[in-house]
Write a protein that holds these residues in place. Sequence first.
Motif, PDB file in Angstrom:
ATOM      1  N   VAL A  59       0.855  -1.189   0.000  1.00  0.00           N
ATOM      2  CA  VAL A  59       0.000   0.000   0.000  1.00  0.00           C
ATOM      3  C   VAL A  59       0.891   1.239   0.000  1.00  0.00           C
ATOM      4  O   VAL A  59       1.768   1.393   0.873  1.00  0.00           O
ATOM      5  N   PHE A  60       0.684   2.112  -0.966  1.00  0.00           N
ATOM      6  CA  PHE A  60       1.381   3.404  -1.031  1.00  0.00           C
ATOM      7  C   PHE A  60       0.387   4.489  -0.646  1.00  0.00           C
ATOM      8  O   PHE A  60      -0.719   4.563  -1.213  1.00  0.00           O
ATOM      9  N   ILE A  61       0.758   5.323   0.312  1.00  0.00           N
ATOM     10  CA  ILE A  61      -0.121   6.397   0.770  1.00  0.00           C
ATOM     11  C   ILE A  61       0.626   7.721   0.689  1.00  0.00           C
ATOM     12  O   ILE A  61       1.775   7.841   1.160  1.00  0.00           O
ATOM     13  N   ASP A  62      -0.023   8.707   0.109  1.00  0.00           N
ATOM     14  CA  ASP A  62       0.546  10.051  -0.001  1.00  0.00           C
ATOM     15  C   ASP A  62       0.732  10.616   1.411  1.00  0.00           C
ATOM     16  O   ASP A  62      -0.245  10.803   2.147  1.00  0.00           O
ATOM     17  N   GLU A  63       1.990  10.856   1.784  1.00  0.00           N
ATOM     18  CA  GLU A  63       2.290  11.272   3.158  1.00  0.00           C
ATOM     19  C   GLU A  63       1.666  12.622   3.494  1.00  0.00           C
ATOM     20  O   GLU A  63       1.163  12.825   4.609  1.00  0.00           O
ATOM     21  N   ALA A  64       1.675  13.541   2.542  1.00  0.00           N
ATOM     22  CA  ALA A  64       1.095  14.860   2.795  1.00  0.00           C
ATOM     23  C   ALA A  64      -0.414  14.758   2.980  1.00  0.00           C
ATOM     24  O   ALA A  64      -0.990  15.390   3.877  1.00  0.00           O
ATOM     25  N   ALA A  65      -1.042  13.942   2.129  1.00  0.00           N
ATOM     26  CA  ALA A  65      -2.492  13.772   2.243  1.00  0.00           C
ATOM     27  C   ALA A  65      -2.861  13.092   3.560  1.00  0.00           C
ATOM     28  O   ALA A  65      -3.871  13.433   4.189  1.00  0.00           O
TER      29      ALA A  65
END
Length: 695
Positions: A683-689
């Motif tokens: 799972v890749f998650i946008d850190e800023a989001a």
Amino acid sequence: MSDPAGGDESAPDGTDGDGDAPADAVGSDVDVDAEDPIEGDDAEGSVDADAAVSTGDDADTASSGVESGGVDGSPSGNLVDRLGDRVDDPVRAAVLLIVVGSLLLRTVQLGQRIFHWDEGRVGYWILRFDATGEFFYRPIIHGPFLPVVNNALFDLIGASDFAARLPVALVGGLLPLVALLLRHRLRDREVVALALVLSVDPLLVYYGRFMRGDVLVGSFAVAAFALVVYAIDTRRTLPLFGSAALLALGFSAKENALVYVACFLGAGFLLLDHRLVRTARRTGSPLDALVAEAVALGQFLEGWTAGSRTRRWIERRVRQRDPDAHWGWEAGFLGHLAVWVPLGAVGVAATFLGVVAFFYAPRPDLWQALGVASASAGAAGADAAPTLGTVLYDATWGAGEKFWGTWASGNHSGHPYVPYLWDILETLAYGSGVLVVLALVGFLADGYGEARGTRSLVAYATYWGAASLVGYPVATDIQAPWAAIHIVLPLAIPAAVGLASVADSMRGAFASDDAVTAALAGLVVLAAVGGVAAPNADYWNSASAEDKQVLQWAQPENAYKEALQDAVAVARDNDEGADVLFVGTDTGRGTRLYVSDESSVDRMPPGGPSWHSRLPTPWYLELHDANVTSTPPEARYDGLPPADEMPPVVIAKPNDAEELESRLDGYESRDYAFRLWTERIVVFIDEAALADARE
């Protein structure tokens, strides 16, 4: 729960409530075994209630709950006796306390474990059912009980892992109550032991916390069986209607309710065969054995109809017409049967079909046919409201054809027998080892102990469990530990006898200062407690490969749920474009994660090529209205959206992770076990989001 000791209700067959045989006049082995456990076989093979009681087969099952204590008659110090000093019915009080504990075992932290693949599939379609109002029976996801019940439940308390599993937890938690229905067949200590065994068995606890139909169908079938036994023992007809409704619920939960019916018939045939063989050996004539059973059946029916209003009315009419008639008894008896057997059979069948039809009826067709929904509700393109006749056809015959074409035709059973048998045996050893050992002890103790004669209920349940052990490696379509549930449930009855026998041995040894026997019995009890407590603690919310003997393969690790919680939090804050991107890929097992038309998963069946490979993820994404898209395998790198259009959550297989990391700047990568072994997910998650979502 009705009082097993009887009551004053009027039965629908026209019998007076007070005309029923009282609890202390009901035989322990009515209709299946009149063998005298003390004096040997009954000379006539009769199932007459009074004759059965006179043997002492269940002499201590009176509903007063008073027991003599140890084998020497000393006062006992067990829970039942202590409760007896404070309540009128200590057995019932003990069972109710056990039920409370059983419910707690199944509901505390019920939503903590991440959904299994199968839970995710059924759960997703329940959410779509709620969104579209459309549902119809698909055999591949089994019976409609969970979709219909959970759809209503979600409207009441909201959808969640906890809510989805709650119906199974409640049914499984209440299952120990069936022990009270068997009080005429079991001793008081055995009744309490049965409730305890059903409450704490690790396999039943684990899958009682699992949104799947196996615990449901098993519980409903066992309760239906117990109600039939209760009806026989109390000479009441009303419980047969409850039994029909429960069996219908079993069929609505999962199609292998048909296997339960086959086991019921098979075990009953074995008991009848044993009775005929014993009588034939004694008389030297098979014909005499058949005649004896026919006489016994007549005596049983005579006792059931005695005192009924219909029978008394017919007898009075005969006497009024001919005061000297000597055939009034026969006329009343046969007249009662002629009236109430057909009516009762029709009523029981109508009850069964009514419950089945309600659950299997397609939605919204059922509501349209009943006039409570418009013709345009639900499925698109509906021209007119369906008729009630077509709905009932689809819910009965149509559903039966679907079942036959999918499961009964044998298309899912072409697998080797021995590996499936071994898999079930392994599950029994790790998940219900204590229960299986106690069942063996109980069967032997009941047949070869001081009473000298296996009770029909104990023999019946043992045959039922043995037949299930032999049959389920053929009946099941995959190697799944939950198949063992259907073996454990019937074996709980002889296991309760075994547990009570061990407890009696220990109490008797203490009373007689027999240190050796007391020590051995104490070790057995200690081992049983440890053999139940340790697995329950281990399997509680486990999603670990270390517990693979009890857990099914398609179980993700619990840590993946944390990633999904972050993913849906990000999705809620994302107002533009897709929230989640599945990166399709090709593996040795075919295409994974890609769906060519995402709108195809709005209604059953889903489009391809590989929506099922995402499970249980779609349940969590649909639960929070996440907007989902995917890329085909050939576009998994260069065909990805540009950086400014990239969804904040990207899900992929590990073989693509390294390549994707270089293209997903600012994304956090997390790797999880997607199944117990061999399959993982990234799972890749946008850190800023994610940071914004957490604010």
